[in-house]
Design an enzyme around this catalytic site. Sequence first.
Site, mmCIF file in Angstrom:
data_model
loop_
_atom_site.group_PDB
_atom_site.id
_atom_site.type_symbol
_atom_site.label_atom_id
_atom_site.label_comp_id
_atom_site.label_asym_id
_atom_site.label_seq_id
_atom_site.Cartn_x
_atom_site.Cartn_y
_atom_site.Cartn_z
ATOM 1 N N CYS A 305 0.342 2.684 -1.053
ATOM 2 C CA CYS A 305 -1.174 3.511 -1.118
ATOM 3 C C CYS A 305 -0.940 3.972 0.802
ATOM 4 O O CYS A 305 -1.918 4.652 0.778
ATOM 5 C CB CYS A 305 -2.191 2.808 -1.084
ATOM 6 S SG CYS A 305 -2.170 1.109 0.072
ATOM 7 N N HIS A 353 -6.370 -1.617 -0.213
ATOM 8 C CA HIS A 353 -6.003 -0.358 -0.661
ATOM 9 C C HIS A 353 -6.703 0.764 0.354
ATOM 10 O O HIS A 353 -7.574 0.533 0.640
ATOM 11 C CB HIS A 353 -6.444 -0.779 -1.974
ATOM 12 C CG HIS A 353 -5.461 -0.039 -2.697
ATOM 13 N ND1 HIS A 353 -4.320 0.644 -2.583
ATOM 14 C CD2 HIS A 353 -7.008 1.084 -3.453
ATOM 15 C CE1 HIS A 353 -4.776 1.262 -3.765
ATOM 16 N NE2 HIS A 353 -5.620 2.519 -4.288
ATOM 17 N N HIS A 365 -4.258 8.127 -5.096
ATOM 18 C CA HIS A 365 -3.949 7.350 -4.428
ATOM 19 C C HIS A 365 -3.017 6.838 -4.748
ATOM 20 O O HIS A 365 -2.195 7.725 -5.765
ATOM 21 C CB HIS A 365 -5.157 6.523 -4.042
ATOM 22 C CG HIS A 365 -6.012 5.771 -5.697
ATOM 23 N ND1 HIS A 365 -5.668 4.060 -5.950
ATOM 24 C CD2 HIS A 365 -5.704 6.362 -6.981
ATOM 25 C CE1 HIS A 365 -6.165 3.930 -7.385
ATOM 26 N NE2 HIS A 365 -6.031 4.853 -7.415
#
Length: 393
Positions: A305, A353, A365
């Site tokens: 990520c 994240h 993402h």
Amino acid sequence: MASQHRKPRSPGTRVAGIRTPALATAALASVALLSQTAQATPSADGKPSLEEVEKKVGDLYRQAESATEKYNAAKERTAQQRTRVDGLLDDVARRTEKLNEAREELGSFAAAQYRTGASAPDTATFLLADTPQDYFDRTQLMDRLTSRQKESVDAYVTEQSATMKKRQEASQSLQTLTASQNDLKTAKATVQKKLSDARVLLSRLTSQERARLAEIEKRKQQEAARKAAELARQQAAERAAERERSAGSSGSDAPSAPSSPSSSSSSPAADASYGTKAAKALAYARAQIGKPYVWGATGPDSYDCSGLTKAAWKAAGVSLPRTTYDQVGAGTTVSVADARPGDLIFFYDDVTHVGLYIGNGMMIHAPKPGTYVREESVFYDGESAIHSVVRPA
């Protein structure tokens, strides 16, 4: 350390932040759905319920992603320390060579004194000299040798001290490097263990249980899409109101209505500059859609990520830190309602994240192991999972 950014929080309700860990699926939504089925309770044979498996898998993925960010931090720190150690060792080698040269020069002076018999002048030296000129020549030679020798000794001592200091620095840096390498190995092993445990749990599910999990995921995505559409309408209404305020102020001498926080925080020129950079970052991110999530990866073939967001903004000429823990502090924090395309949107209380906001409640993402870079609602894991939004440039 990245871990310094992580602060435990109480499980109380709030607008931004997570109340319960979940990554692979939304635990809260799952509990509500599964409570309506017989699978929400443990089976008679003691086998974990579908609900328990789902939550455990979600926890494991979250823990793996947290360990991944620790791995990323340790990897970056190790690379920096290795560069420093290499530089120090090169410096020590150069200084050692100079020290050897100084030592050889001192030896040549000693040999010259021995060959010439140079020593402190006294009456005996004068009497042994064949002529006064011989005495004068020998005395001058001794004086020159003594002066140069003193300079060489001073230089040798100075270089020796500097070399010893650099050797100590190199030794300490090597110890630090070793510690970082150990941290790197530990984080790597943790990621691999968590992912392996998740795979084992999933492998034990029956085809019927997998189908039910897929249905739960589908319903969760539908709810996330609904929330994204709601956010998009809210943002569109705010933009329309802002245009009306701007039009009213330009066509009348009357005081204009107060502007929104987002519109008053930057000038039109700054907005245009950010928009240009954000467009480049988003273009890069869109080009990566379909590439696999691989923990620790920064492209170009795969990403995790924070590796994706770092690479996307690098394409726009903006250097972001490597980890989510550091990226969350690399810009200006704004509200979810004021999010603009290009902003970084972070998730969970431990900030493990991150995605790239593209507008209309959606983001790009790299979700988790076993998935691919994709567009998805920022509410993919529920509103409570959103930690913060950061504008990096």
